[in-house]
Design a protein around this motif. Structure first.
Motif, PDB file in Angstrom:
ATOM      1  N   LEU A  10      16.187  28.162 135.890  1.00 50.55           N
ATOM      2  CA  LEU A  10      17.586  28.543 136.084  1.00 50.55           C
ATOM      3  C   LEU A  10      17.683  29.547 137.230  1.00 50.55           C
ATOM      4  O   LEU A  10      16.912  30.504 137.299  1.00 50.55           O
ATOM      5  CB  LEU A  10      18.154  29.164 134.805  1.00 50.55           C
ATOM      6  CG  LEU A  10      18.035  28.300 133.532  1.00 50.55           C
ATOM      7  CD1 LEU A  10      18.229  29.163 132.295  1.00 50.55           C
ATOM      8  CD2 LEU A  10      19.061  27.175 133.568  1.00 50.55           C
ATOM      9  N   VAL A  11      18.640  29.335 138.126  1.00 49.73           N
ATOM     10  CA  VAL A  11      18.895  30.254 139.228  1.00 49.73           C
ATOM     11  C   VAL A  11      20.401  30.471 139.338  1.00 49.73           C
ATOM     12  O   VAL A  11      21.188  29.509 139.311  1.00 49.73           O
ATOM     13  CB  VAL A  11      18.345  29.728 140.569  1.00 49.73           C
ATOM     14  CG1 VAL A  11      18.663  30.723 141.697  1.00 49.73           C
ATOM     15  CG2 VAL A  11      16.849  29.481 140.489  1.00 49.73           C
ATOM     16  N   VAL A  16      29.088  37.696 146.311  1.00 51.87           N
ATOM     17  CA  VAL A  16      28.916  39.031 146.885  1.00 51.87           C
ATOM     18  C   VAL A  16      27.432  39.366 146.855  1.00 51.87           C
ATOM     19  O   VAL A  16      26.826  39.433 145.782  1.00 51.87           O
ATOM     20  CB  VAL A  16      29.724  40.088 146.113  1.00 51.87           C
ATOM     21  CG1 VAL A  16      29.510  41.468 146.705  1.00 51.87           C
ATOM     22  CG2 VAL A  16      31.206  39.737 146.092  1.00 51.87           C
ATOM     23  N   VAL A  17      26.859  39.557 148.008  1.00 54.86           N
ATOM     24  CA  VAL A  17      25.407  39.722 148.098  1.00 54.86           C
ATOM     25  C   VAL A  17      24.919  40.901 147.277  1.00 54.86           C
ATOM     26  O   VAL A  17      23.837  40.882 146.675  1.00 54.86           O
ATOM     27  CB  VAL A  17      24.980  39.871 149.575  1.00 54.86           C
ATOM     28  CG1 VAL A  17      23.487  40.148 149.685  1.00 54.86           C
ATOM     29  CG2 VAL A  17      25.364  38.646 150.371  1.00 54.86           C
ATOM     30  N   SER A  46      19.516  30.749 149.239  1.00 56.92           N
ATOM     31  CA  SER A  46      20.513  30.503 150.291  1.00 56.92           C
ATOM     32  C   SER A  46      21.577  29.524 149.839  1.00 56.92           C
ATOM     33  O   SER A  46      22.305  28.959 150.660  1.00 56.92           O
ATOM     34  CB  SER A  46      19.824  29.962 151.558  1.00 56.92           C
ATOM     35  OG  SER A  46      18.868  30.882 152.039  1.00 56.92           O
ATOM     36  N   GLY A  47      21.684  29.357 148.539  1.00 58.14           N
ATOM     37  CA  GLY A  47      22.655  28.390 148.036  1.00 58.14           C
ATOM     38  C   GLY A  47      24.089  28.844 148.171  1.00 58.14           C
ATOM     39  O   GLY A  47      25.010  28.017 148.187  1.00 58.14           O
ATOM     40  N   VAL A  48      24.308  30.157 148.243  1.00 59.16           N
ATOM     41  CA  VAL A  48      25.675  30.679 148.398  1.00 59.16           C
ATOM     42  C   VAL A  48      25.944  31.037 149.847  1.00 59.16           C
ATOM     43  O   VAL A  48      26.961  30.690 150.421  1.00 59.16           O
ATOM     44  CB  VAL A  48      25.892  31.898 147.483  1.00 59.16           C
ATOM     45  CG1 VAL A  48      27.278  32.514 147.728  1.00 59.16           C
ATOM     46  CG2 VAL A  48      25.737  31.493 146.021  1.00 59.16           C
ATOM     47  N   ARG A  49      25.009  31.776 150.437  1.00 59.55           N
ATOM     48  CA  ARG A  49      25.102  32.089 151.869  1.00 59.55           C
ATOM     49  C   ARG A  49      23.691  32.232 152.429  1.00 59.55           C
ATOM     50  O   ARG A  49      22.767  32.597 151.708  1.00 59.55           O
ATOM     51  CB  ARG A  49      25.893  33.368 152.100  1.00 59.55           C
ATOM     52  CG  ARG A  49      25.250  34.618 151.516  1.00 59.55           C
ATOM     53  CD  ARG A  49      26.024  35.876 151.912  1.00 59.55           C
ATOM     54  NE  ARG A  49      27.395  35.828 151.437  1.00 59.55           N
ATOM     55  CZ  ARG A  49      28.296  36.780 151.705  1.00 59.55           C
ATOM     56  NH1 ARG A  49      27.950  37.815 152.458  1.00 59.55           N
ATOM     57  NH2 ARG A  49      29.506  36.690 151.227  1.00 59.55           N
ATOM     58  N   PRO A  50      23.521  31.897 153.708  1.00 64.62           N
ATOM     59  CA  PRO A  50      22.180  32.003 154.304  1.00 64.62           C
ATOM     60  C   PRO A  50      21.615  33.412 154.192  1.00 64.62           C
ATOM     61  O   PRO A  50      22.324  34.408 154.375  1.00 64.62           O
ATOM     62  CB  PRO A  50      22.416  31.608 155.765  1.00 64.62           C
ATOM     63  CG  PRO A  50      23.665  30.789 155.753  1.00 64.62           C
ATOM     64  CD  PRO A  50      24.524  31.367 154.659  1.00 64.62           C
ATOM     65  N   GLY A  54      19.105  35.463 144.899  1.00 66.37           N
ATOM     66  CA  GLY A  54      19.513  34.926 143.618  1.00 66.37           C
ATOM     67  C   GLY A  54      18.688  35.551 142.506  1.00 66.37           C
ATOM     68  O   GLY A  54      17.782  36.363 142.751  1.00 66.37           O
ATOM     69  N   PHE A  55      19.017  35.167 141.305  1.00 62.14           N
ATOM     70  CA  PHE A  55      18.319  35.699 140.126  1.00 62.14           C
ATOM     71  C   PHE A  55      17.863  34.507 139.279  1.00 62.14           C
ATOM     72  O   PHE A  55      18.652  33.622 138.958  1.00 62.14           O
ATOM     73  CB  PHE A  55      19.238  36.629 139.348  1.00 62.14           C
ATOM     74  CG  PHE A  55      19.649  37.814 140.162  1.00 62.14           C
ATOM     75  CD1 PHE A  55      18.914  38.997 140.131  1.00 62.14           C
ATOM     76  CD2 PHE A  55      20.768  37.751 140.992  1.00 62.14           C
ATOM     77  CE1 PHE A  55      19.288  40.079 140.904  1.00 62.14           C
ATOM     78  CE2 PHE A  55      21.158  38.844 141.763  1.00 62.14           C
ATOM     79  CZ  PHE A  55      20.399  40.003 141.734  1.00 62.14           C
TER      80      PHE A  55
END
Length: 383
Positions: A10-11, A16-17, A46-50, A54-55
């Motif tokens: 799970l990721v 918001v970074v 990088s799935g949301v922004r380059p 993630g967690f």
């Protein structure tokens, strides 16, 4: 499979970074026993922004005995530091029972009732065999995702091998059948006589041990398609002519020793495969180098070898009998009203002892049923 482990990676990440994210198992519907969620670690994502982060967490589930047949739904969610929740993501976890199919078993076809099954091998049937001939069966049991141990069933039972239920039961059991016309003798293992469908490999107490083996040469796993294979080998001995002998091979799953094998018998699945061996009457399978004179002297109580020769018109020479050839050793007589073994023996110029030795399914010399078939070795009475 019971004892098997499944892992779900799970990721989650926030737009918001700077935000941190927690991954949780939702309480509705919850998680089954044997499951756990690892600690959360920060990973490049990088799935949301380059160049973002993630967690990640890992959910694992190891199926336990008693959970077979269950289908669990597990749902996950993510929460950031502001309490904002993500949409739920759900997974289905099916714990399979060991449903065993026997579709690759050979030889095939065989008889189901009186019908020769030509298209497939059902999980029960009849195989016709001859005294002295090598009998081999390769039992193929398949149950994805389980490996199977295949073994001979100690007290076998088959509901549809023929038009009746056939089984081998202990005399101590309450489920006993009675031998028709046999003076109330119980047909069961432990009565001191080899009767019913029992044999040396199902009831050595009554029948003595036979040289029958079941050797497993493959345990099912992913690489072989979860096909488990065992080879049965047996040579029917003198004293089994005319009898029916039941063999059932049962499948036990490797992880639990059979506790998760489905017990429901269907057209394609069954926890056991049963074969009812019907041993030919008045037939004998020849060995390498045998001659009719040797067979007549050693097996047929010094019967005139010319009588055997005349009963086997396909033999070209009495000293050149092919190995594995099924010989007809005498005529088969159908019992008529009023017949006794004594009257039949007198008619055929043989002895009651010879009739009993060559018809082991006749258990009572004083009573023979009308319509029964009797193998007769003609003219074998002592001079």
């Amino acid at each position: 499979a019971v004892g098997g482990t499944v892992s779900i990676s799970l990721v989650a990440a926030d737009t918001v970074v700077e935000e941190t994210v927690r991954i949780i198992v939702l309480s509705d519907p919850g998680a089954p026993l044997g499951s756990s969620l690892s600690d959360i670690v920060e990973v490049p994502y990088s799935g949301v922004r380059p160049g973002g982060r993630g967690f990640a967490a890992s959910f694992t589930f190891t199926a336990r005995l008693g959970q077979e047949g269950s289908n669990y739904t597990v749902c996950f969610g993510a929460i950031n530091s502001e309490g904002v929740r993500s949409p739920r993501r759900c997974y289905s976890l099916l714990v399979k029972t060991a449903e065993v199919t026997w579709g690759l078993t050979r030889p095939c076809p065989w008889y189901v009732g009186n019908i020769l099954e030509e298209s497939a091998c059902p999980n029960q049937g009849v195989s016709k065999v001859t005294v002295g001939c090598q009998v081999t069966h390769a039992f193929h049991g398949k149950s994805n995702p389980y490996g199977l141990t295949l073994r001979m069933q100690h007290r076998p039972s088959c509901e549809r091998c023929t038009d009746r239920v056939v089984n081998v039961t202990d005399c101590a059991s309450s489920a006993m059948s009675m031998l028709g016309g046999g003076g109330g003798i119980e047909v069961c293992c432990g009565n001191g006589r080899c009767d019913g469908v029992e044999s040396g490999f199902t009831c050595p107490e009554d029948c003595g041990r036979e040289d029958a083996t079941l050797v497993q040469r493959q345990v099912g796993e992913r690489l072989n398609g979860f096909v488990s294979i065992a080879d049965f080998s047996w040579v029917p001995e003198h004293g089994t002519e005319g009898r029916e002998l039941l063999l059932c091979v049962e499948a036990l799953d490797v992880p639990t020793g059979g506790q998760v094998v489905g017990q429901l018998r269907t057209v394609s699945t069954s926890p056991v495969q049963c074969v009812l061996f019907q041993v030919a009457r008045c037939a004998y399978c020849t060995s390498e180098g045998a001659t009719l004179k040797h067979i007549a002297r050693s097996y047929l109580q010094n019967q005139n070898w010319l009588r055997v020769y005349n009963s086997n018109v396909d033999l070209l020479h009495p000293d050149d009998v092919p190995a594995g050839h099924s010989l007809t050793i005498g005529p088969i007589y159908e019992v008529q009203p009023g017949d006794t073994l004594l009257s039949i023996a007198a008619m055929a110029q043989t002895s009651v002892r010879s009739l009993l030795e060559n018809n082991p399914d006749v258990l009572d010399a004083a009573q023979v049923q009308q319509g029964a078939e009797i193998c007769i070795l003609l003219c074998t009475a002592d001079p």
